[in-house]
Structures are given as structure tokens and as C-alpha cells.
Design a protein around this motif. Structure first.
Motif, PDB file in Angstrom:
ATOM      1  N   GLU A 180       0.838  -1.204   0.000  1.00  0.00           N
ATOM      2  CA  GLU A 180       0.000   0.000   0.000  1.00  0.00           C
ATOM      3  C   GLU A 180       0.870   1.249   0.000  1.00  0.00           C
ATOM      4  N   HIS A 181       1.957   1.218   0.760  1.00  0.00           N
ATOM      5  CA  HIS A 181       2.898   2.348   0.804  1.00  0.00           C
ATOM      6  C   HIS A 181       3.497   2.616  -0.576  1.00  0.00           C
ATOM      7  N   LEU A 182       3.727   1.545  -1.338  1.00  0.00           N
ATOM      8  CA  LEU A 182       4.332   1.671  -2.673  1.00  0.00           C
ATOM      9  C   LEU A 182       3.289   1.954  -3.752  1.00  0.00           C
ATOM     10  N   GLY A 183       2.030   1.950  -3.389  1.00  0.00           N
ATOM     11  CA  GLY A 183       0.974   2.182  -4.366  1.00  0.00           C
ATOM     12  C   GLY A 183       0.722   0.966  -5.243  1.00  0.00           C
ATOM     13  N   VAL A 184       0.986  -0.226  -4.713  1.00  0.00           N
ATOM     14  CA  VAL A 184       0.799  -1.465  -5.466  1.00  0.00           C
ATOM     15  C   VAL A 184      -0.525  -2.098  -5.057  1.00  0.00           C
ATOM     16  N   SER A 185      -1.380  -2.328  -6.035  1.00  0.00           N
ATOM     17  CA  SER A 185      -2.670  -2.961  -5.763  1.00  0.00           C
ATOM     18  C   SER A 185      -2.819  -4.177  -6.672  1.00  0.00           C
ATOM     19  N   LYS A 186      -2.413  -5.325  -6.159  1.00  0.00           N
ATOM     20  CA  LYS A 186      -2.444  -6.579  -6.906  1.00  0.00           C
ATOM     21  C   LYS A 186      -2.963  -7.693  -6.011  1.00  0.00           C
ATOM     22  N   PRO A 187      -3.501  -8.764  -6.593  1.00  0.00           N
ATOM     23  CA  PRO A 187      -3.895  -9.916  -5.782  1.00  0.00           C
ATOM     24  C   PRO A 187      -2.678 -10.468  -5.025  1.00  0.00           C
ATOM     25  N   VAL A 188      -2.885 -10.819  -3.767  1.00  0.00           N
ATOM     26  CA  VAL A 188      -1.798 -11.301  -2.920  1.00  0.00           C
ATOM     27  C   VAL A 188      -2.195 -12.632  -2.284  1.00  0.00           C
ATOM     28  N   ILE A 189      -1.279 -13.612  -2.335  1.00  0.00           N
ATOM     29  CA  ILE A 189      -1.532 -14.885  -1.653  1.00  0.00           C
ATOM     30  C   ILE A 189      -0.321 -15.234  -0.791  1.00  0.00           C
ATOM     31  N   ALA A 190      -0.553 -16.047   0.224  1.00  0.00           N
ATOM     32  CA  ALA A 190       0.523 -16.421   1.145  1.00  0.00           C
ATOM     33  C   ALA A 190       1.351 -17.574   0.592  1.00  0.00           C
ATOM     34  N   LEU A 191       2.660 -17.466   0.720  1.00  0.00           N
ATOM     35  CA  LEU A 191       3.588 -18.541   0.368  1.00  0.00           C
ATOM     36  C   LEU A 191       4.625 -18.591   1.480  1.00  0.00           C
ATOM     37  N   HIS A 192       4.506 -19.559   2.372  1.00  0.00           N
ATOM     38  CA  HIS A 192       5.399 -19.644   3.524  1.00  0.00           C
ATOM     39  C   HIS A 192       5.902 -21.069   3.699  1.00  0.00           C
ATOM     40  N   ASP A 193       6.706 -21.283   4.738  1.00  0.00           N
ATOM     41  CA  ASP A 193       7.340 -22.586   4.932  1.00  0.00           C
ATOM     42  C   ASP A 193       6.339 -23.729   5.033  1.00  0.00           C
ATOM     43  N   HIS A 194       5.162 -23.448   5.557  1.00  0.00           N
ATOM     44  CA  HIS A 194       4.199 -24.511   5.811  1.00  0.00           C
ATOM     45  C   HIS A 194       3.342 -24.874   4.596  1.00  0.00           C
ATOM     46  N   ASN A 195       3.308 -24.003   3.574  1.00  0.00           N
ATOM     47  CA  ASN A 195       2.462 -24.324   2.412  1.00  0.00           C
ATOM     48  C   ASN A 195       3.201 -24.269   1.080  1.00  0.00           C
ATOM     49  N   GLU A 196       4.508 -23.979   1.107  1.00  0.00           N
ATOM     50  CA  GLU A 196       5.242 -23.814  -0.148  1.00  0.00           C
ATOM     51  C   GLU A 196       5.222 -25.070  -1.008  1.00  0.00           C
ATOM     52  N   ASP A 235      14.332 -18.111   4.063  1.00  0.00           N
ATOM     53  CA  ASP A 235      12.945 -17.708   3.837  1.00  0.00           C
ATOM     54  C   ASP A 235      12.354 -18.575   2.727  1.00  0.00           C
ATOM     55  N   PRO A 236      11.019 -18.546   2.539  1.00  0.00           N
ATOM     56  CA  PRO A 236      10.408 -19.304   1.437  1.00  0.00           C
ATOM     57  C   PRO A 236      10.922 -18.847   0.073  1.00  0.00           C
ATOM     58  N   GLY A 237      10.846 -19.749  -0.902  1.00  0.00           N
ATOM     59  CA  GLY A 237      11.247 -19.412  -2.270  1.00  0.00           C
ATOM     60  C   GLY A 237      12.102 -20.470  -2.930  1.00  0.00           C
ATOM     61  N   TYR A 238      12.822 -21.256  -2.117  1.00  0.00           N
ATOM     62  CA  TYR A 238      13.736 -22.250  -2.687  1.00  0.00           C
ATOM     63  C   TYR A 238      12.997 -23.312  -3.499  1.00  0.00           C
ATOM     64  N   ARG A 239      11.910 -23.861  -2.942  1.00  0.00           N
ATOM     65  CA  ARG A 239      11.165 -24.900  -3.656  1.00  0.00           C
ATOM     66  C   ARG A 239      10.602 -24.370  -4.967  1.00  0.00           C
ATOM     67  N   LEU A 240      10.110 -23.147  -4.937  1.00  0.00           N
ATOM     68  CA  LEU A 240       9.545 -22.554  -6.150  1.00  0.00           C
ATOM     69  C   LEU A 240      10.634 -22.327  -7.197  1.00  0.00           C
ATOM     70  N   MET A 241      11.808 -21.890  -6.748  1.00  0.00           N
ATOM     71  CA  MET A 241      12.928 -21.708  -7.672  1.00  0.00           C
ATOM     72  C   MET A 241      13.312 -23.030  -8.319  1.00  0.00           C
ATOM     73  N   GLN A 242      13.390 -24.102  -7.527  1.00  0.00           N
ATOM     74  CA  GLN A 242      13.722 -25.414  -8.063  1.00  0.00           C
ATOM     75  C   GLN A 242      12.688 -25.872  -9.094  1.00  0.00           C
TER      76      GLN A 242
END
Length: 221
Positions: A42-58, A88-95
Motif C-alpha cells: 500500500e505504501h508503494l501504491g501497489v494494488s495486486k492480488p496477494v496470496i501467502a507462500l510460507h514454509d508450511h504451504n510452499e 525464507d520461502p522461495g527455494y522450492r519454487l525456484m527449483q
């Protein structure tokens, strides 16, 4: 295209122009904690759909995101702070991107690891980053002693709730070793505490640590 976008580790002014541009152009943003990331967006003026991607659901979410990207959805990946996939999350998605031949890009940007390394004043010719120290005292001790015997500067993330316990280990095993505790990097109360293990154990025994912490050990003398 999936874009891995670093976000500020404390000071919102550290977001890059390219990161803002990407966040505004993508179709979907994944974040570690939507409650944490929405205020920044919101501070950056970004208005896009957002979903959670964390260690428990990646692991579960990754195939869904890959399928969306293959169908033409542009996705940005952010975490609570710093570079995605670094403790942080992201490794599985990168692979999964690599395995599926999916185009991706990694933007440069804020990193607590490099900020702490430079700010510590310790040798920079080579370094080791060990992520978060183990909650188990035995494993923590083993990692710290190995770092003290290495030929390069070593860095670890540590919880403020365990820092005094970690410093107690260092004080007991290697009281004269030079270390640095970097706190609240880029924020208003940023501090670098340098000294021997004993000196920093004595200090933080009297001053309870708060905030995000990086602990660094100098190479073996």
C-alpha cells in the motif's frame, strides 16, 4: 515469468526502483505473511492480488503457481524482509522453475547478510552464512566452534530470545574470540556491538536484546 523480489529489511526507503516497477506490473504477488506485506505494498501504491507462500504451504502451493505461470501469469515472490529463499520461502519454487524450464529472474536488493558483513568491520575476503542457529544447544555449540576455527568470517541469524544463551556458549568455550552482534539493521535503533565473547555476554546479560539479530565471528587468528 516468476520474479523473486527482495524487500527492505527495515527501512522502506531501501526498496529499489526496479522492484517497485515489477510489483506494479505483475498479475499476482506471493508473500510470506499477507498481514506484514500489505502495508508495504500500500505504501508503494501497489494494488495486486496477494496470496501467502510460507514454509508450511510452499510445497503444496508451488505446483499451482508453476501452472499459473505456464499459462501466462506473471508472478512476483516477496518475503517479510530481504531476499526470497535466504532462510525464507522461495527455494522450492525456484527449483520448480528450473525443473519446468520456466523463465524466472532474481532482482538484487536488500540483504541482512551483506549489510551485517560489511558493517561488522570483519574480514571480507570470504565468508560463511549458516542461516538460523539451531534451537538445540548441542548443535548450536558445534556450529559456533566450527565457525571460530574457520579461515573466514561466519554469520548466523539468531533470535533475540536465544542470543544470551548463544553468547553464554561462546563465553564458556571461546571467551576471547572477537564477535559482533548486529541488531535492527537499517532501522532507527540499528546497532553494531563488537568485542570479545565475554564482553558481549556481559553486556547482553544486563541489556536484554530485542529485534532482528545477526551474529558474526571473526576468522581464526
Amino acid at each position: 515469468m516468476i520474479s523473486f523480489v527482495p524487500t527492505p529489511i527495515g527501512n522502506r526507503g531501501d526498496i529499489t526502483l526496479r522492484a517497485i516497477e515489477v510489483l506494479k506490473e505483475v498479475d499476482l504477488i506471493t508473500c510470506e505473511d499477507t498481514r506484514h506485506s500489505r502495508p508495504l505494498l500500500e505504501h508503494l501504491g501497489v494494488s495486486k492480488p496477494v496470496i501467502a507462500l510460507h514454509d508450511h504451504n510452499e510445497a503444496k502451493k508451488t505446483p499451482e503457481l508453476i501452472e499459473k505461470a505456464l499459462q501466462g501469469t506473471n508472478i512476483a515472490v516477496i518475503t517479510d524482509a530481504g531476499m526470497p529463499a535466504i532462510s525464507d520461502p522461495g527455494y522450492r519454487l525456484m527449483q520448480a522453475c528450473i525443473e519446468n524450464g520456466l523463465e524466472y529472474t532474481v532482482l538484487p536488493g536488500p540483504s541482512a547478510v551483506l549489510t551485517a558483513l560489511v558493517g561488522s568491520g570483519f574480514p571480507l575476503h570470504a565468508f560463511f552464512f549458516g542461516g538460523f542457529l539451531s534451537v538445540k544447544k548441542g548443535k548450536r555449540t558445534k556450529a559456533l566452534l566450527a565457525a571460530a576455527e574457520s579461515e573466514h568470517t561466519s554469520l548466523f541469524f539468531e533470535s533475540p530470545h536465544r542470543l544470551t544463551s548463544t553468547l553464554e556458549i561462546l563465553n564458556k568455550e571461546i571467551p576471547d574470540h572477537q564477535i559482533c552482534v548486529a541488531r535492527e539493521l537499517t532501522k532507527k535503533f540499528e546497532t553494531y556491538h563488537r568485542g570479545t565473547s565475554k564482553e558481549l555476554f556481559d553486556h547482553f546479560s544486563l541489556h536484554k536484546p530485542k529485534g532482528e539479530i545477526v551474529i558474526l565471528l571473526t576468522p581464526k587468528s
